[in-house]
Write a protein that holds these residues in place. Structure first.
Motif, PDB file in Angstrom:
ATOM      1  N   ALA A  31       0.836  -1.208   0.000  1.00  0.00           N
ATOM      2  CA  ALA A  31       0.000   0.000   0.000  1.00  0.00           C
ATOM      3  C   ALA A  31       0.870   1.256   0.000  1.00  0.00           C
ATOM      4  CB  ALA A  31      -0.935  -0.010   1.207  1.00  0.00           C
ATOM      5  N   ILE A  32       1.931   1.249   0.787  1.00  0.00           N
ATOM      6  CA  ILE A  32       2.836   2.405   0.842  1.00  0.00           C
ATOM      7  C   ILE A  32       3.478   2.626  -0.524  1.00  0.00           C
ATOM      8  CG2 ILE A  32       5.015   3.264   1.813  1.00  0.00           C
ATOM      9  CD1 ILE A  32       4.209   1.724   4.412  1.00  0.00           C
ATOM     10  N   SER A  33       4.032   1.578  -1.081  1.00  0.00           N
ATOM     11  CA  SER A  33       4.709   1.691  -2.366  1.00  0.00           C
ATOM     12  C   SER A  33       3.740   2.070  -3.478  1.00  0.00           C
ATOM     13  CB  SER A  33       5.414   0.379  -2.704  1.00  0.00           C
ATOM     14  OG  SER A  33       6.179   0.500  -3.868  1.00  0.00           O
ATOM     15  N   ASN A  34       2.556   1.499  -3.450  1.00  0.00           N
ATOM     16  CA  ASN A  34       1.568   1.789  -4.493  1.00  0.00           C
ATOM     17  C   ASN A  34       1.103   3.245  -4.439  1.00  0.00           C
ATOM     18  OD1 ASN A  34      -0.022   0.755  -6.737  1.00  0.00           O
ATOM     19  ND2 ASN A  34      -1.767   1.208  -5.415  1.00  0.00           N
ATOM     20  N   ASN A  35       1.003   3.814  -3.246  1.00  0.00           N
ATOM     21  CA  ASN A  35       0.630   5.228  -3.130  1.00  0.00           C
ATOM     22  C   ASN A  35       1.651   6.124  -3.819  1.00  0.00           C
ATOM     23  OD1 ASN A  35      -1.741   4.899  -1.722  1.00  0.00           O
ATOM     24  ND2 ASN A  35      -0.810   5.184   0.274  1.00  0.00           N
ATOM     25  N   PHE A 140      -1.421  14.605   8.673  1.00  0.00           N
ATOM     26  CA  PHE A 140      -0.079  14.943   8.205  1.00  0.00           C
ATOM     27  C   PHE A 140       0.695  13.682   7.795  1.00  0.00           C
ATOM     28  CE2 PHE A 140       4.402  16.103   8.716  1.00  0.00           C
ATOM     29  CZ  PHE A 140       4.453  17.329   8.077  1.00  0.00           C
ATOM     30  N   VAL A 141       0.679  12.669   8.643  1.00  0.00           N
ATOM     31  CA  VAL A 141       1.408  11.428   8.363  1.00  0.00           C
ATOM     32  C   VAL A 141       0.813  10.716   7.151  1.00  0.00           C
ATOM     33  CG1 VAL A 141       1.944   9.119   9.271  1.00  0.00           C
ATOM     34  CG2 VAL A 141       2.299  11.143  10.706  1.00  0.00           C
ATOM     35  N   VAL A 147       1.728   9.156   1.631  1.00  0.00           N
ATOM     36  CA  VAL A 147       1.442   9.772   0.342  1.00  0.00           C
ATOM     37  C   VAL A 147       0.019   9.445  -0.136  1.00  0.00           C
ATOM     38  CG1 VAL A 147       2.421  10.272  -1.926  1.00  0.00           C
ATOM     39  CG2 VAL A 147       3.900   9.387  -0.157  1.00  0.00           C
ATOM     40  N   GLU A 148      -0.922   9.525   0.792  1.00  0.00           N
ATOM     41  CA  GLU A 148      -2.314   9.327   0.417  1.00  0.00           C
ATOM     42  C   GLU A 148      -2.856  10.617  -0.176  1.00  0.00           C
ATOM     43  OE1 GLU A 148      -4.529   7.835   3.750  1.00  0.00           O
ATOM     44  OE2 GLU A 148      -3.451   5.928   3.741  1.00  0.00           O
ATOM     45  N   SER A 149      -3.791  10.486  -1.092  1.00  0.00           N
ATOM     46  CA  SER A 149      -4.387  11.664  -1.721  1.00  0.00           C
ATOM     47  C   SER A 149      -5.332  12.353  -0.731  1.00  0.00           C
ATOM     48  CB  SER A 149      -5.159  11.261  -2.978  1.00  0.00           C
ATOM     49  OG  SER A 149      -6.329  10.549  -2.617  1.00  0.00           O
ATOM     50  N   VAL A 150      -5.618  13.611  -1.010  1.00  0.00           N
ATOM     51  CA  VAL A 150      -6.571  14.369  -0.194  1.00  0.00           C
ATOM     52  C   VAL A 150      -7.921  13.654  -0.207  1.00  0.00           C
ATOM     53  CG1 VAL A 150      -7.849  16.550  -0.051  1.00  0.00           C
ATOM     54  CG2 VAL A 150      -5.377  16.570  -0.472  1.00  0.00           C
TER      55      VAL A 150
END
Length: 186
Positions: A31-35, A140-141, A147-150
């Motif tokens: 999930a982290i890498s895909n974001n 923030f995190v 790196v999640e979208s708004v």
């Protein structure tokens, strides 16, 4: 399997450590890498590199929190792969937007002379994040580490996108003041 057991397998140089770490944290790291990358093949390559980097770094390093240790490895590998891809094909995207948002708070790369300063800067930002309210810290995190979208953050917290944007803007302003106080920005 418990994280301490997995770390012990790494310390014993037992290859089962990689299997267990991957079994437990593959979805989380994916999930982290895909974001960041949003490309299945690149994500899979980063995940494979994550397990290899963990194998090569444990020991001598013994992480206090295996989940966050693997998240940092995955995130750094993903950002490096992203930078590499962008050097080849200049373009925009979610990562550029995140970096642009944080740029107003950070010193430029030419201002940072050494790894020591970068480490101290990271510690200062970490201290700052711990002063935030639970909600502001989470927003923030999620935006700047995961790196999640708004839009994703808005949906997770059941708040408007505008509310997320305003909250992140205020937090960046607070971060900027914090960094100026710590003399990382002038």
């Amino acid at each position: 399997m418990d994280d301490s057991d997995i770390i012990e397998l790494f310390n014993k140089r037992d290859e089962k450590a990689i299997i267990e770490a991957e079994r437990k944290y593959r979805s989380y790291c994916r999930a982290i890498s895909n974001n960041i990358l949003q490309d299945r093949e690149s994500v899979e390559e980063c995940l494979n590199d994550t397990w290899l980097n963990a194998w090569n770094s444990i020991p001598p390093h013994v992480p206090d929190n295996l989940r966050m240790y693997l998240a940092k490895i995955t995130r750094n590998l993903s950002f490096n792969r992203y930078k590499s891809a962008m050097a080849i094909k200049r373009g925009g995207g979610k990562i550029s937007a995140v970096l642009d948002e944080l740029e107003e708070c950070m010193a430029g790369p030419s201002d940072v002379e050494s790894d020591l300063i970068m480490k101290e800067l990271g510690e200062s930002i970490n201290q700052f994040v711990h002063t935030l309210s639970e909600r502001d810290c989470s927003l923030f995190v999620r935006r700047y580490f995961y790196v999640e979208s708004v839009q994703e953050i808005s949906a997770k917290y059941g708040i408007t996108e505008s509310n997320v944007v305003v909250s992140l803007s205020r937090t960046r302003k607070k971060l900027k003041k914090h960094l100026e106080k710590e003399v990382y920005l002038v």
